[in-house]
Design a protein around this motif. Structure first.
Motif, PDB file in Angstrom:
ATOM      1  N   ARG A 147       0.838  -1.205   0.000  1.00 37.18           N
ATOM      2  CA  ARG A 147       0.000   0.000   0.000  1.00 37.18           C
ATOM      3  C   ARG A 147       0.872   1.254   0.000  1.00 37.18           C
ATOM      4  O   ARG A 147       0.578   2.224  -0.709  1.00 37.18           O
ATOM      5  CB  ARG A 147      -0.922  -0.014   1.227  1.00 37.18           C
ATOM      6  N   THR A 148       1.933   1.233   0.795  1.00 34.00           N
ATOM      7  CA  THR A 148       2.840   2.386   0.837  1.00 34.00           C
ATOM      8  C   THR A 148       3.497   2.605  -0.521  1.00 34.00           C
ATOM      9  O   THR A 148       3.659   3.746  -0.970  1.00 34.00           O
ATOM     10  CB  THR A 148       3.909   2.181   1.925  1.00 34.00           C
ATOM     11  N   LEU A 149       3.887   1.523  -1.185  1.00 35.40           N
ATOM     12  CA  LEU A 149       4.456   1.638  -2.532  1.00 35.40           C
ATOM     13  C   LEU A 149       3.460   2.288  -3.487  1.00 35.40           C
ATOM     14  O   LEU A 149       3.816   3.179  -4.265  1.00 35.40           O
ATOM     15  CB  LEU A 149       4.853   0.252  -3.050  1.00 35.40           C
ATOM     16  N   ALA A 150       2.212   1.832  -3.453  1.00 34.74           N
ATOM     17  CA  ALA A 150       1.188   2.394  -4.339  1.00 34.74           C
ATOM     18  C   ALA A 150       0.992   3.882  -4.071  1.00 34.74           C
ATOM     19  O   ALA A 150       0.855   4.689  -5.003  1.00 34.74           O
ATOM     20  CB  ALA A 150      -0.119   1.638  -4.161  1.00 34.74           C
ATOM     21  N   GLU A 151       0.995   4.261  -2.800  1.00 36.31           N
ATOM     22  CA  GLU A 151       0.809   5.666  -2.437  1.00 36.31           C
ATOM     23  C   GLU A 151       1.976   6.518  -2.932  1.00 36.31           C
ATOM     24  O   GLU A 151       1.765   7.605  -3.497  1.00 36.31           O
ATOM     25  CB  GLU A 151       0.667   5.784  -0.925  1.00 36.31           C
ATOM     26  N   GLN A 152       3.199   6.041  -2.732  1.00 41.59           N
ATOM     27  CA  GLN A 152       4.357   6.835  -3.137  1.00 41.59           C
ATOM     28  C   GLN A 152       4.485   6.927  -4.657  1.00 41.59           C
ATOM     29  O   GLN A 152       4.813   7.984  -5.195  1.00 41.59           O
ATOM     30  CB  GLN A 152       5.627   6.256  -2.522  1.00 41.59           C
ATOM     31  N   LEU A 153       4.232   5.827  -5.351  1.00 43.74           N
ATOM     32  CA  LEU A 153       4.303   5.853  -6.812  1.00 43.74           C
ATOM     33  C   LEU A 153       3.261   6.815  -7.381  1.00 43.74           C
ATOM     34  O   LEU A 153       3.554   7.606  -8.292  1.00 43.74           O
ATOM     35  CB  LEU A 153       4.093   4.449  -7.376  1.00 43.74           C
ATOM     36  N   SER A 154       2.050   6.750  -6.856  1.00 44.56           N
ATOM     37  CA  SER A 154       0.989   7.637  -7.340  1.00 44.56           C
ATOM     38  C   SER A 154       1.321   9.096  -7.045  1.00 44.56           C
ATOM     39  O   SER A 154       1.071   9.982  -7.877  1.00 44.56           O
ATOM     40  CB  SER A 154      -0.346   7.261  -6.688  1.00 44.56           C
ATOM     41  N   ALA A 155       1.888   9.356  -5.858  1.00 39.53           N
ATOM     42  CA  ALA A 155       2.251  10.720  -5.495  1.00 39.53           C
ATOM     43  C   ALA A 155       3.314  11.284  -6.432  1.00 39.53           C
ATOM     44  O   ALA A 155       3.382  12.499  -6.649  1.00 39.53           O
ATOM     45  CB  ALA A 155       2.742  10.761  -4.046  1.00 39.53           C
ATOM     46  N   ARG A 156       4.135  10.410  -6.996  1.00 38.39           N
ATOM     47  CA  ARG A 156       5.166  10.841  -7.933  1.00 38.39           C
ATOM     48  C   ARG A 156       4.627  11.021  -9.345  1.00 38.39           C
ATOM     49  O   ARG A 156       5.349  11.459 -10.238  1.00 38.39           O
ATOM     50  CB  ARG A 156       6.290   9.805  -7.963  1.00 38.39           C
ATOM     51  N   GLY A 157       3.376  10.633  -9.553  1.00 40.06           N
ATOM     52  CA  GLY A 157       2.795  10.773 -10.881  1.00 40.06           C
ATOM     53  C   GLY A 157       2.804   9.505 -11.707  1.00 40.06           C
ATOM     54  O   GLY A 157       2.416   9.520 -12.885  1.00 40.06           O
ATOM     55  N   ASP A 158       3.248   8.399 -11.117  1.00 42.05           N
ATOM     56  CA  ASP A 158       3.233   7.135 -11.832  1.00 42.05           C
ATOM     57  C   ASP A 158       1.840   6.516 -11.779  1.00 42.05           C
ATOM     58  O   ASP A 158       1.051   6.783 -10.876  1.00 42.05           O
ATOM     59  CB  ASP A 158       4.257   6.168 -11.236  1.00 42.05           C
ATOM     60  N   LYS A 159       1.559   5.659 -12.752  1.00 39.35           N
ATOM     61  CA  LYS A 159       0.279   4.953 -12.808  1.00 39.35           C
ATOM     62  C   LYS A 159       0.461   3.579 -12.171  1.00 39.35           C
ATOM     63  O   LYS A 159       1.324   2.820 -12.580  1.00 39.35           O
ATOM     64  CB  LYS A 159      -0.196   4.821 -14.251  1.00 39.35           C
ATOM     65  N   VAL A 160      -0.373   3.281 -11.192  1.00 39.61           N
ATOM     66  CA  VAL A 160      -0.249   2.037 -10.440  1.00 39.61           C
ATOM     67  C   VAL A 160      -1.325   1.044 -10.863  1.00 39.61           C
ATOM     68  O   VAL A 160      -2.510   1.379 -10.941  1.00 39.61           O
ATOM     69  CB  VAL A 160      -0.368   2.301  -8.927  1.00 39.61           C
ATOM     70  N   ILE A 161      -0.885  -0.179 -11.147  1.00 37.07           N
ATOM     71  CA  ILE A 161      -1.801  -1.305 -11.263  1.00 37.07           C
ATOM     72  C   ILE A 161      -1.685  -2.044  -9.939  1.00 37.07           C
ATOM     73  O   ILE A 161      -0.641  -2.615  -9.629  1.00 37.07           O
ATOM     74  CB  ILE A 161      -1.442  -2.229 -12.434  1.00 37.07           C
ATOM     75  N   ALA A 162      -2.739  -2.003  -9.153  1.00 36.54           N
ATOM     76  CA  ALA A 162      -2.687  -2.542  -7.792  1.00 36.54           C
ATOM     77  C   ALA A 162      -3.267  -3.947  -7.751  1.00 36.54           C
ATOM     78  O   ALA A 162      -4.384  -4.185  -8.220  1.00 36.54           O
ATOM     79  CB  ALA A 162      -3.462  -1.626  -6.840  1.00 36.54           C
ATOM     80  N   HIS A 163      -2.501  -4.851  -7.172  1.00 43.45           N
ATOM     81  CA  HIS A 163      -2.960  -6.229  -7.016  1.00 43.45           C
ATOM     82  C   HIS A 163      -3.374  -6.486  -5.573  1.00 43.45           C
ATOM     83  O   HIS A 163      -2.746  -6.011  -4.625  1.00 43.45           O
ATOM     84  CB  HIS A 163      -1.869  -7.234  -7.384  1.00 43.45           C
ATOM     85  N   ALA A 164      -4.444  -7.266  -5.419  1.00 43.47           N
ATOM     86  CA  ALA A 164      -4.845  -7.780  -4.113  1.00 43.47           C
ATOM     87  C   ALA A 164      -5.716  -9.003  -4.339  1.00 43.47           C
ATOM     88  O   ALA A 164      -6.170  -9.265  -5.450  1.00 43.47           O
ATOM     89  CB  ALA A 164      -5.592  -6.726  -3.299  1.00 43.47           C
ATOM     90  N   ARG A 165      -5.957  -9.742  -3.275  1.00 42.81           N
ATOM     91  CA  ARG A 165      -6.796 -10.941  -3.394  1.00 42.81           C
ATOM     92  C   ARG A 165      -8.266 -10.597  -3.568  1.00 42.81           C
ATOM     93  O   ARG A 165      -9.024 -11.360  -4.174  1.00 42.81           O
ATOM     94  CB  ARG A 165      -6.628 -11.828  -2.156  1.00 42.81           C
ATOM     95  N   THR A 166      -8.684  -9.458  -2.999  1.00 43.25           N
ATOM     96  CA  THR A 166     -10.080  -9.046  -3.082  1.00 43.25           C
ATOM     97  C   THR A 166     -10.163  -7.574  -3.469  1.00 43.25           C
ATOM     98  O   THR A 166      -9.229  -6.807  -3.203  1.00 43.25           O
ATOM     99  CB  THR A 166     -10.803  -9.246  -1.734  1.00 43.25           C
ATOM    100  N   GLU A 167     -11.276  -7.172  -4.051  1.00 44.89           N
ATOM    101  CA  GLU A 167     -11.466  -5.772  -4.409  1.00 44.89           C
ATOM    102  C   GLU A 167     -11.524  -4.896  -3.166  1.00 44.89           C
ATOM    103  O   GLU A 167     -10.999  -3.774  -3.154  1.00 44.89           O
ATOM    104  CB  GLU A 167     -12.753  -5.610  -5.226  1.00 44.89           C
ATOM    105  N   SER A 168     -12.149  -5.392  -2.110  1.00 44.52           N
ATOM    106  CA  SER A 168     -12.282  -4.580  -0.897  1.00 44.52           C
ATOM    107  C   SER A 168     -10.928  -4.250  -0.286  1.00 44.52           C
ATOM    108  O   SER A 168     -10.782  -3.216   0.373  1.00 44.52           O
ATOM    109  CB  SER A 168     -13.159  -5.310   0.132  1.00 44.52           C
ATOM    110  N   ALA A 169      -9.937  -5.109  -0.498  1.00 47.29           N
ATOM    111  CA  ALA A 169      -8.602  -4.848   0.053  1.00 47.29           C
ATOM    112  C   ALA A 169      -7.970  -3.613  -0.566  1.00 47.29           C
ATOM    113  O   ALA A 169      -7.052  -3.025   0.007  1.00 47.29           O
ATOM    114  CB  ALA A 169      -7.695  -6.054  -0.168  1.00 47.29           C
ATOM    115  N   LEU A 170      -8.467  -3.206  -1.740  1.00 48.99           N
ATOM    116  CA  LEU A 170      -7.898  -2.045  -2.434  1.00 48.99           C
ATOM    117  C   LEU A 170      -8.638  -0.749  -2.119  1.00 48.99           C
ATOM    118  O   LEU A 170      -8.328   0.287  -2.702  1.00 48.99           O
ATOM    119  CB  LEU A 170      -7.895  -2.293  -3.944  1.00 48.99           C
TER     120      LEU A 170
END
Length: 233
Positions: A16-39
């Motif tokens: 989650r921290t990686l996704a937050e930092q990448l997005s804050a830098r302007g990168d596009k994140v494809i986020a993986h999780a086992r369930t949709e609610s986890a995202l």
């Protein structure tokens, strides 16, 4: 320039921290999780909802993303069962190897055409246990040693295609898994002596913006004064 990066295990902790930092830098994140609610609350441009304990489902799930190019993938998701060899069940061994080794191998295989097109970067979040094992670490450490072998083989194979491969070995950082490990050891935990997930994430995200004329093959990260994992006396 904005990059598109897939992060596994993005629902919590380091992912989650990686996704937050990448997005804050302007990168596009494809986020993986086992369930949709986890995202929920995780910044992302696209999502990959998939149980990595079922590697046979990976190819179809990735096809649904329609990726022609991918700048990077961070293999962050993992599982650990901490117990003596005498107590490590067959189910634990199979689950650990499926999630920690087979799934990253299959996900990488399926993503390689898109990674080659972008001359992308594959980052494997390994562990200190992937360098040296110890009591109660057998299945987890075996999986992380295997993950290193996967990364080393991939690096040699994909160099001609311009795909960079980095193994990151963080140790003693402040996550739910680290606390769980210490609980299973009946060991003390002191977050002030652990590296923060924000520091680990920044180090990993910086890998995607290193100069094109270099690659960091391996990176070891430790806190300045780590608290050893020892059972309380």
């Amino acid at each position: 320039m904005s990059k598109t990066i897939l992060v596994t295990g993005a629902g919590r902790g380091l992912g989650r921290t990686l996704a937050e930092q990448l997005s804050a830098r302007g990168d596009k994140v494809i986020a993986h999780a086992r369930t949709e609610s986890a995202l929920d609350g995780v910044p992302h441009e696209a999502k990959l909802v998939l149980d990595l304990a079922e590697p046979a489902a990976i190819a179809d799930a990735v096809t649904g993303l329609g990726l022609d190019r991918l700048d990077g993938v961070i293999h962050n998701a993992g599982i650990a069962h901490i117990a003596p060899v005498a107590d490590q069940t067959l189910e634990w061994w199979e689950q650990t190897l499926r999630i920690n080794v087979t799934a990253p191998a299959e996900l990488t295989r399926v993503l390689l055409p898109a990674l080659r097109a972008a001359r992308g970067h594959v980052v494997f979040v390994n562990s200190g246990a992937g360098i040296a094992s110890g009591p109660k670490w057998s299945s987890y450490a075996a999986s992380k040693h295997a993950l290193k072998a996967l990364a080393d083989a991939l690096r040699g194979e994909e160099q001609p295609n311009g795909v960079r491969v980095t193994s990151v070995y963080p140790s003693h950082f402040d996550t739910d898994m680290q606390r769980s490990v210490r609980e299973q050891y009946d060991a003390e935990y002191d977050r002030s002596r652990a590296t923060s997930p924000e520091s680990i994430a920044k180090t990993i995200t910086d890998l995607f913006h290193t100069p094109e004329d270099m690659v960091i093959n391996e990176l070891r990260i430790e806190p300045p004064n780590p608290l050893p994992i020892r059972a309380r006396s």
